[in-house]
Scaffold this motif. Structure first.
Motif, PDB file in Angstrom:
ATOM      1  N   ASN A  65       7.108  57.608  27.567  1.00 47.17           N
ATOM      2  CA  ASN A  65       7.330  57.733  26.123  1.00 47.17           C
ATOM      3  C   ASN A  65       6.701  56.581  25.346  1.00 47.17           C
ATOM      4  O   ASN A  65       6.353  56.727  24.179  1.00 47.17           O
ATOM      5  N   LYS A  66       6.578  55.442  26.017  1.00 47.36           N
ATOM      6  CA  LYS A  66       5.934  54.305  25.351  1.00 47.36           C
ATOM      7  C   LYS A  66       4.415  54.355  25.486  1.00 47.36           C
ATOM      8  O   LYS A  66       3.718  53.421  25.048  1.00 47.36           O
TER       9      LYS A  66
ATOM     10  N   SER B  83      14.158  63.326  32.070  1.00 43.97           N
ATOM     11  CA  SER B  83      14.819  62.823  33.258  1.00 43.97           C
ATOM     12  C   SER B  83      15.402  63.933  34.114  1.00 43.97           C
ATOM     13  O   SER B  83      15.691  63.718  35.281  1.00 43.97           O
TER      14      SER B  83
ATOM     15  N   ASP C 177      10.741  56.422  30.313  1.00 46.70           N
ATOM     16  CA  ASP C 177      10.606  55.412  29.253  1.00 46.70           C
ATOM     17  C   ASP C 177       9.163  54.947  29.108  1.00 46.70           C
ATOM     18  O   ASP C 177       8.635  54.848  27.995  1.00 46.70           O
TER      19      ASP C 177
ATOM     20  N   LYS D 223      14.303  57.206  35.054  1.00 43.98           N
ATOM     21  CA  LYS D 223      14.452  56.715  33.679  1.00 43.98           C
ATOM     22  C   LYS D 223      13.280  55.810  33.308  1.00 43.98           C
ATOM     23  O   LYS D 223      12.741  55.882  32.198  1.00 43.98           O
ATOM     24  N   VAL D 224      12.891  54.971  34.247  1.00 39.77           N
ATOM     25  CA  VAL D 224      11.784  54.064  33.952  1.00 39.77           C
ATOM     26  C   VAL D 224      10.500  54.857  33.733  1.00 39.77           C
ATOM     27  O   VAL D 224       9.730  54.588  32.809  1.00 39.77           O
TER      28      VAL D 224
ATOM     29  N   PRO E  29      20.529  51.511  35.011  1.00 40.23           N
ATOM     30  CA  PRO E  29      20.638  51.063  33.621  1.00 40.23           C
ATOM     31  C   PRO E  29      22.059  50.804  33.137  1.00 40.23           C
ATOM     32  O   PRO E  29      22.233  50.411  31.993  1.00 40.23           O
TER      33      PRO E  29
ATOM     34  N   VAL F  58      10.713  46.595  31.714  1.00 40.52           N
ATOM     35  CA  VAL F  58      11.914  47.408  31.549  1.00 40.52           C
ATOM     36  C   VAL F  58      13.073  46.620  30.927  1.00 40.52           C
ATOM     37  O   VAL F  58      13.725  47.091  30.006  1.00 40.52           O
TER      38      VAL F  58
END
Length: 1019
Positions: free
Chosen positions: A165-166, A534, A162, A158-159, A608, A644
């Motif tokens: 995507n950033k 993911s 993320d 997930k990290v 998360p 995060v």
RNA sequence: GGGAGAUUAGCUCAGUGGUAGAGCGCUUCGUUCACAUCGAAGAUGUCAGGGGUUCAAAUCCCUUAUCUCCCACCA
């Protein structure tokens, strides 16, 4: 059943540990009596084998903090677990396979190999957790985590998604550190630069077309020292095998020697003459005119500096080696490609991209290991007469002479400079790292580094000792992009799928794949599109959306294939089909281990998901770790947690030193100086090992471990044990009750030891609060051995059948209880065992309340009086020993003068003084009799008649020596007090103290003088 | 090349302004009923060298030397 003479660690430790575990004593929140939390994440050991001394040290310190807080009623969590340690574990398994003569990783295939690694993980984890338990670690084992557990894996993925995507993770073709043994990229941190003996060769690069120029060299004053016509430019290199990949020769723009040939071409003097490439001579700020010839060959694909020069100047990059560090043998034969390559090189300016499709390696070098290629290149150039004579003393090796080059290059050439060079080695593989141009994933660390710097700057996270914060800042402030992809199999596979960037139909097309085929067969490389998700389903969805957008065809579908070539093959095979199916394949690489361990704090607490544990125990309280992983781990955790969840992962980082052998050498298997913590535990018991490590844990100091020291602290445990045994023999434990506050005491000795206990409790708390583990250990050692055993136990002996017997029993019981409690965090086993051996207890020691008493227990009068008593006893013993009075002989003593305080003290403590000083009677006398020794103490003088026993001269010498020493001190004090500047500037209490000392000293000196005079009289 | 640290008893190390300590080792003595995994007594230091600040320096400043570690791209 009376107590044994010693504590049987081997028998008791397992039993006690089982008792704690069965009682759930270590569970998160066990024994919590207040809302404050205390949490520690264990630095997860690698599942590569077993624990070493460094782990023992690290975990002992953590356990001390954890047990201390748990006893203080904090809601405490010590989170255990292990790290999959990608490259390290893969190495261990590969090595074992090789040693067992089994098929290697490649023959086994990825799935079968990973299974093997899991087996390794299971067995190593079992070993490690067992070792931690033997060490007494009070982790909450029900929460044991692993960096590849399903939920932890999900968090890692997930990290990645993320951050991708950033825009904080990107893929790029860059020069990376390549490990030719593991055939993977590694990060800067995994490279160890080591100074080795190497060589620097000087070679001529002939100018193209036989061009010449006048080469002029000047000294510092500008006088011409050399003037000649040259048809070459001289370069120096430590890596001749990379010459084949040169893209240019660079000189400094201000270097007048070469001004005339800037922009001209020169020839790389390697390979068949007809096929040699020409490269331009360019200018760049990088070359140092004062170093070597001032001209540098630029090999952008095999050197980090050259890479930067190539980027700046649009020089092509030629990758010469394969993944194993051998000269490339792929691509078209050299003869066909050379011309094309030369064309590119000549067609300046170039975009700076890699020229990868061609192979520049001549036939005679193809497939050779880089070091063998180096040797052959050197031989060939030398044979051709292109080696340059270096006219200075640095020339140490000529043909046939010594010393032989260390890197296996024979001294065949005319001149070569012997030179120590910094060479990069893989920290795991120990092979020379090759800068290699490859596609890798990077974290754009520059974009997430600032919060990690700020948090330490503003004190949100404190790094101890302070100097390590400097190291932390320095690294973060100069941070480089972090290469996180590894060409390994063991780890978290990167959650990115690739698909070809296919062009949309051109209008009249009814065969969609035809477009692709045209594209592929042309000169333009096919691009790839990234689908970062993911899981596979997510990737398929993304791919569908993407291709739908491009092709606008609702009947299309996505097919997962193995890899890029499978995708190409699939497209080829299905080109004619009307049904549109797009192949995507997953990136085979895995993530750097530190990417996942960087998420250890939140990952182990369930992120998360918004778990209760995460809310309660995060941010964690303290991280205890070695300085060697400040960059690898601490800095990464800071950056990642902040990126995060926007919170620091821990409030304090305690950085400890390395455990070394007794000579100060780093413990390593190759040196054979490794001390196995389990061996030491077997020999001396866990408590002894723990106490030793604790006592030596001075901040920031290396810790040199010797078994002698451990034996000493084992004896310390025995000492405490026997004090309790003594108490047992004297009925202390009969009807003993555990109590938080001391019993009321009237006897000075009892009041005194209670005060001493209060003092040591404060010392221990202060030390632990400051992470001064050594202070805590030493304070306890001095108290238990030096105060309780040496004095209090002895004092108590005559009291057990006196009026204060009951009080003394109660006091001794309480004091020994306190010893157990205060020592428990450091020595958990022997203390817990004593706790139960000495009485029936309501709670286990591990959960017993930590005391809070303090100054209210300190009775100054008692403290002073006992100081007087111990000094008197010391003086008598010392005098006796020096006069060779038999130890067992009881003597009569005379009291010559004694003030009221002294009389009171004597009366109150007569029994113990007499016993410890071996005095039979005390009688008053007005003067020292003939042949007596004199004892002078504060407020009084005593004498022990020893007529016929002592040697007058010897006694005189003894007294004179004491007096001499005293007078020396007095002179110093007088000097200070006679100094007006001292009286004017020093603090008042210092002056008072000095006066007091002087007064006391004068008094004592007077007595000594009188005694000496008296001796002279009778003598 | 840059940075950090170290230099105190024979050894390993504490000691951040008031005249130096611990453990181990060493020497001597000891079968006194907690403990020989012990007890008692004892010896041992120009606090690396030099300079400075201060009434006072192991401690603060400068400098030299030696050692250790970290970082760094001199071909």
């Amino acid at each position: 059943m009376p107590m044994e003479k010693t504590f049987d660690a081997a028998e008791a430790e397992a039993r006690l540990y089982a008792m704690w575990e069965q009682a759930g004593a270590f569970k998160a929140g066990a024994n919590a009596s207040r809302a404050e939390t205390f949490s520690i994440m264990i630095p997860p050991p690698n599942v590569t084998g077993s624990l070493h001394m460094g782990h023992a040290f690290n975990n002992t310190l953590q356990d001390i903090l954890v047990r201390w807080h748990r006893m203080r009623g904090f809601d405490t969590l010590w989170q255990p677990g292990t790290d999959h340690a990608g490259i390290a574990t893969q190495m261990v398994v590969e090595r074992e396979l090789a040693m067992a003569g089994n098929a290697g990783r490649r023959e086994m295939g990825r799935t079968a190999f990973i299974e093997k690694v899991w087996e390794q993980k299971v067995s190593s984890e079992r070993t490690i957790l067992g070792q931690l338990k033997r060490l007494g670690a009070s982790c909450d084992w029900s929460r044991t985590a692993f960096t590849m557990d399903p939920n932890f894996h999900d968090a890692v993925i997930k990290v990645f998604v993320d951050l991708y995507n950033k825009g904080l993770i990107y893929r790029g073709k860059r020069l990376v550190n390549w490990d030719p043994m593991f055939e993977t990229a590694i990060s800067d941190l995994e490279v160890e630069n080591i100074e080795v003996a190497g060589h620097m060769w000087h070679f001529k690069y002939p100018l193209a077309g036989g061009a010449t120029y006048e080469y002029v060299e000047k000294d510092a004053e500008g006088n011409v020292t050399l003037r000649e016509v040259r048809d070459y430019i001289s370069i120096a290199t430590t890596r001749p095998e990379t010459m084949l990949g040169d893209g240019a020769v660079a000189v400094h723009p201000s270097d007048a020697r070469y001004a005339a040939i800037i922009g001209k071409l020169c020839e790389i003097p390697v390979g068949p003459k007809a096929q040699r490439r020409l490269i331009p001579i360019i200018t760049d700020e990088y070359p140092d005119p004062l170093f070597g010839s001032g001209a540098v060959k630029i090999t952008g694909a095999h050197d980090f500096n050259d890479y930067a020069v190539a980027q700046r100047n649009g020089i092509p990059l030629y990758r010469l080696m394969d993944t194993r560090g051998a000269m490339r043998a792929d691509g078209a034969p050299y003869a066909e490609e050379a011309a094309k390559a030369q064309g590119i090189a000549l067609g300046m300016p170039f975009s700076g991209a890699e020229v990868d499709a061609i192979n520049l390696v001549p036939d005679e070098y193809r497939g050779l290991d880089r070091f063998e290629a180096r040797k052959r290149v050197v031989e060939a150039i030398t044979a051709e007469g292109l080696a340059v004579m270096v006219p200075n003393t640095a020339v140490t090796a000529t043909a046939g002479s010594t010393p032989p080059p260390a890197d296996d290059i024979p001294a065949l050439i005319a001149y070569v400079e012997a030179k120590t060079i910094m060479q990069p080695f893989g920290d795991r593989s120990k092979v020379v790292i090759e800068p290699m141009l490859t596609d890798q994933w990077f974290v754009d660390t520059a974009k997430i580094v600032q919060p990690a710097i700020d948090a330490v700057r503003n004190g949100e996270t404190v790094i101890l000792p302070e100097r390590d914060a400097k190291v932390y800042f320095h690294w973060l402030e100069n941070i480089e992009p972090w290469c996180i992809s590894r060409q390994l199999w063991w780890g978290h596979q990167i959650p990115v799928w690739y698909g070809f960037d296919l062009l949309p139909p051109t209008g009249d097309s009814d065969a969609n794949f035809g477009i692709w085929k045209n594209d592929r067969t042309g000169d333009v490389m096919i691009g790839v599109h990234f689908f970062c998700a993911s899981d596979e389903l997510g990737a398929v969805r993304q791919a569908s959306d993407h291709y739908f957008e491009v092709f606008n065809n609702s009947s299309m579908s996505i097919r997962i294939v193995e890899n890029r070539s499978a995708a190409l093959a699939f497209l080829d095979a299905n080109a004619a089909k009307s049904q549109i199916e797009f192949p995507i394949w997953r990136d085979p690489d895995v993530l750097d281990t530190w990417f996942s361990s960087g998420l250890w704090p939140i990952g182990t607490l369930g992120w998360p998901e918004d778990t209760p544990e995460l809310r309660k125990y995060f941010p964690t309280s303290t991280l205890v770790t070695g300085f060697d992983i400040i960059f690898f781990w601490v800095a990464r955790m800071m950056m990642m947690q902040l990126a995060v969840v926007n919170e620091v992962p821990f409030k304090t980082v305690y950085v400890h030193a390395l455990v070394r052998d007794e000579k100060g050498k780093k413990m390593s298997k190759s040196l054979g100086n490794v001390l196995d913590p389990l061996d030491l535990i077997d020999d001396y018991g866990t408590d002894a090992v723990r106490f030793t490590l604790t006592a030596m844990a001075a901040m920031g100091r290396d810790l040199k471990l010797s078994t002698q020291r451990i034996a000493g602290y084992r004896n310390f445990g025995t000492k405490l044990w026997n004090a309790c045994r003594f108490a047992e023999m004297n009925g202390v434990w009969e009807g003993h009750t555990t109590r938080a506050t001391p019993p009321a005491a009237t006897a000075t000795v009892n009041r005194w030891i209670i005060g001493e206990t209060a003092k040591v409790r404060a010392e221990v708390d202060a030390a632990l609060a400051d992470y001064r583990f050594d202070h805590a250990a030493n304070a306890l050692y001095a108290f238990v051995w030096g105060k309780v055993c040496d004095w209090y136990v002895e004092f108590a002996k005559p009291l057990f059948d006196g009026a204060t017997a009951a009080e003394t029993r109660a006091t001794m019981g309480w004091v020994l209880d306190q010893c157990m409690i205060l020592l428990h965090p450091i020595m958990p086993f022997v203390t817990e065992e004593l706790w139960h051996t000495t009485g029936t207890r309501a709670k286990m020691l591990v959960h017993t309340d930590w005391p809070t008493y303090g100054a209210e227990l300190i009775d100054d009068a008692s403290m002073r009086e006992m100081t007087w008593v111990t000094t008197l006893i010391d003086e008598i013993r010392s005098a006796r020993a020096q006069m060779h009075v038999p130890v067992g002989l009881k003597l009569d003593m005379l009291q010559l003068a004694l003030d009221d305080a002294g009389r009171g003290a004597w009366t109150r403590n007569e029994a113990l003084i007499k016993r410890l000083a071996r005095i039979e009677t005390l009688a008053e006398a007005v003067q020292t009799p003939k042949g007596a020794i004199t004892i002078a103490v504060e407020g009084g003088t005593f004498a022990i008649p020893l007529e016929g026993v002592i040697d007058i001269a010897e006694e005189k010498a003894r007294l004179s020596k004491t007096l001499e020493k005293l007078e020396k001190d007095m002179n110093g004090l007088r000097g200070r007090l006679n100094n007006a500047a001292f009286l004017a500037s020093a603090k008042e209490d210092v002056i008072d103290e000095t006066r007091g000392k002087l007064e006391q000293g004068d008094d004592e000196a007077g007595k000594l003088r009188a005694a000496i005079a008296r001796l002279a009289e009778v003598g």
